[in-house]
Enzyme design. Structure first.
Site, mmCIF file in Angstrom:
data_model
loop_
_atom_site.group_PDB
_atom_site.id
_atom_site.type_symbol
_atom_site.label_atom_id
_atom_site.label_comp_id
_atom_site.label_asym_id
_atom_site.label_seq_id
_atom_site.Cartn_x
_atom_site.Cartn_y
_atom_site.Cartn_z
ATOM 1 N N GLU A 89 0.810 -1.207 0.000
ATOM 2 C CA GLU A 89 0.000 0.000 0.000
ATOM 3 C C GLU A 89 0.845 1.260 0.000
ATOM 4 O O GLU A 89 1.972 1.266 0.482
ATOM 5 C CB GLU A 89 -0.907 0.008 1.237
ATOM 6 C CG GLU A 89 -1.961 -1.061 1.123
ATOM 7 C CD GLU A 89 -2.910 -1.082 2.305
ATOM 8 O OE1 GLU A 89 -3.898 -1.800 2.222
ATOM 9 O OE2 GLU A 89 -2.655 -0.386 3.308
ATOM 10 N N CYS A 330 -0.051 5.108 10.126
ATOM 11 C CA CYS A 330 1.192 4.344 10.201
ATOM 12 C C CYS A 330 0.958 2.976 10.799
ATOM 13 O O CYS A 330 0.282 2.830 11.798
ATOM 14 C CB CYS A 330 2.207 5.038 11.088
ATOM 15 S SG CYS A 330 2.259 6.791 10.901
HETATM 16 N N1 SAH Z 1 10.499 0.811 9.417
HETATM 17 C C1 SAH Z 1 10.567 2.231 9.301
HETATM 18 C C2 SAH Z 1 9.457 2.840 8.457
HETATM 19 C C3 SAH Z 1 8.061 2.293 8.615
HETATM 20 S S1 SAH Z 1 7.181 2.600 10.128
HETATM 21 C C4 SAH Z 1 10.619 2.856 10.666
HETATM 22 O O1 SAH Z 1 10.569 2.135 11.658
HETATM 23 O O2 SAH Z 1 10.761 4.067 10.762
HETATM 24 C C5 SAH Z 1 6.694 4.288 9.982
HETATM 25 C C6 SAH Z 1 6.394 4.957 11.334
HETATM 26 O O3 SAH Z 1 5.090 4.596 11.794
HETATM 27 C C7 SAH Z 1 7.348 4.533 12.424
HETATM 28 O O4 SAH Z 1 7.770 5.635 13.182
HETATM 29 C C8 SAH Z 1 6.475 3.599 13.247
HETATM 30 O O5 SAH Z 1 6.997 3.425 14.493
HETATM 31 C C9 SAH Z 1 5.139 4.301 13.176
HETATM 32 N N2 SAH Z 1 3.967 3.521 13.579
HETATM 33 C C10 SAH Z 1 3.786 2.214 13.507
HETATM 34 N N3 SAH Z 1 2.567 1.858 13.997
HETATM 35 C C11 SAH Z 1 1.963 2.992 14.387
HETATM 36 C C12 SAH Z 1 0.683 3.282 14.970
HETATM 37 N N4 SAH Z 1 -0.211 2.335 15.202
HETATM 38 N N5 SAH Z 1 0.392 4.590 15.259
HETATM 39 C C13 SAH Z 1 1.284 5.562 14.980
HETATM 40 N N6 SAH Z 1 2.485 5.344 14.425
HETATM 41 C C14 SAH Z 1 2.842 4.073 14.131
#
Ligand code: SAH
Length: 339
Positions: A89, A330
């Site tokens: 996505e 995210c």
């Molecule tokens: N692997 C990379 C990029 C993908 S995650 C990284 O870790 O940065 C993108 C962002 O979304 C990250 O900061 C992650 O921690 C955050 N994220 C994941 N699940 C989330 C949620 N349920 N609510 C808010 N942010 C979230």
């Protein structure tokens, strides 16, 4: 067959030279692909018939299709079906300054962050360079719009797919490619230190974001397994090197999880941790999901946390939320579809 979107300009030049053709042919093809944005070789009308025939034999162009679109007011989510039927996505956000696209880098993810939905589905494979490029081109085509900003923050860990990521940046940043300014490109990592070190030697001035989410090893170990490999002190040390070398500031992402990392003492510890670093902290209200136990901090804790950082002269903002209605937030990409 390989997609031509896998090739950087240099690689295409080598391809044409090996065919005993001219180097500038590569620039012509690049302009057709990334400026005129055609999707078949036959449309490349300044190329000779024989060249078009050879290109058709050696490469395909598009490899994936848009299967589903979900729209909210200023955010839309696109589900792609890849050539091997896997799904990924991308999320398009309309800002006042332009359109920003959040792209995925892997099918699934192996980093295993406890609060993240994407991590529930283990990595199936890395995305190819072409699949990274196509997320942009296909959405631009479908929406008849230009994407001005790219954030590599969708499904997957970009630094666990490093080589394809770097080729992708080269293609979209190149003046003859998509010509996206490097300051309009942001890569987000959970903190794979050797790759951060490699990344800082690249000639591109791309923004780096770090998913920090904790002020110390104890909390970070409990929610992000990667911290047991590359701990928080080593991470901060590496980021100091990054700032010294690149003269760029680092962005930290910090999700506020109720009772886990959102207490006053956490804010103070965080301020002390990053005090000597040129940085900026993005406080992210957690997007709750049905499958995971974590809860969003209440509004009061979020503002208190923010105030403590500000009082300590740390640059911080509370992130505006996008797409919680359509699960475009995210960590919520793709997994819903697979349940
Ligand atoms: N692997 C990379 C990029 C993908 S995650 C990284 O870790 O940065 C993108 C962002 O979304 C990250 O900061 C992650 O921690 C955050 N994220 C994941 N699940 C989330 C949620 N349920 N609510 C808010 N942010 C979230």
């Amino acid at each position: 067959m390989e997609s031509i979107y896998n090739k950087t300009l240099n690689e295409l030049e080598t391809y044409f030279l090996e065919k005993k053709d001219k180097k500038y042919r590569a620039t012509q093809v690049f302009e057709w692909l990334y400026q005129k944005k055609v999707s078949s070789f036959t449309q490349m009308s300044n190329l000779k018939k024989e060249v078009i025939e050879e290109l058709n034999q050696d490469f395909c162009i598009e490899t994936m299709t848009v299967e589903k679109v979900e729209k909210d007011i200023d955010v839309s989510k696109y589900l792609f079906r890849l050539k091997d039927n896997e799904k990924i996505e991308a999320v398009l956000m309309n800002h006042h300054y332009g359109n920003s696209l959040c792209i995925s880098t892997q099918v699934g993810c192996n980093m295993g962050c406890k609060f993240c939905e994407s991590g529930r589905l283990k990595k199936v494979r890395n995305l190819e360079t072409s699949e990274l490029v196509e997320q942009i081109l296909q959405i631009e085509h479908l929406c008849q719009t230009r994407i001005s900003h790219v954030v590599v923050m969708g499904i997957g860990e970009p630094f666990d797919n490093y080589d394809h990521l770097v080729k992708f940046i080269e293609i979209i940043n190149h003046p003859k490619g998509l010509a996206l300014g490097s300051r309009h490109i942001t890569v987000s990592t959970c903190g794979i230190i050797p790759k951060i070190k490699e990344f800082m030697t690249l000639p591109y001035q791309v923004n780096l974001a770090i998913s920090l989410h904790a002020p110390n090893n104890e909390i970070r170990n409990s929610i992000m397994p990667i911290n047991k490999v590359y701990n928080i002190n080593e991470l901060i040390k590496t980021l100091k090197e990054y700032v010294d070398k690149t003269n760029r500031r680092v962005t930290f992402e910090y999700i506020l999880l109720k009772g886990i990392n959102d207490r006053e003492q956490d804010a103070i510890e965080l301020a002390n941790l990053v005090r000597d670093l040129t940085c900026y902290i993005n406080l992210i209200p957690y997007n709750e999901t049905n499958n995971l136990q974590f809860k969003r901090s209440d509004y009061e804790s979020i503002t208190k946390f923010y105030d403590i950082l500000k009082k300590n002269k740390i640059n911080a903002t509370i992130r505006r939320e996008f797409g919680s209605k359509i699960s475009a937030a995210c960590g919520q990409l793709r997994s819903k579809k697979e349940d």
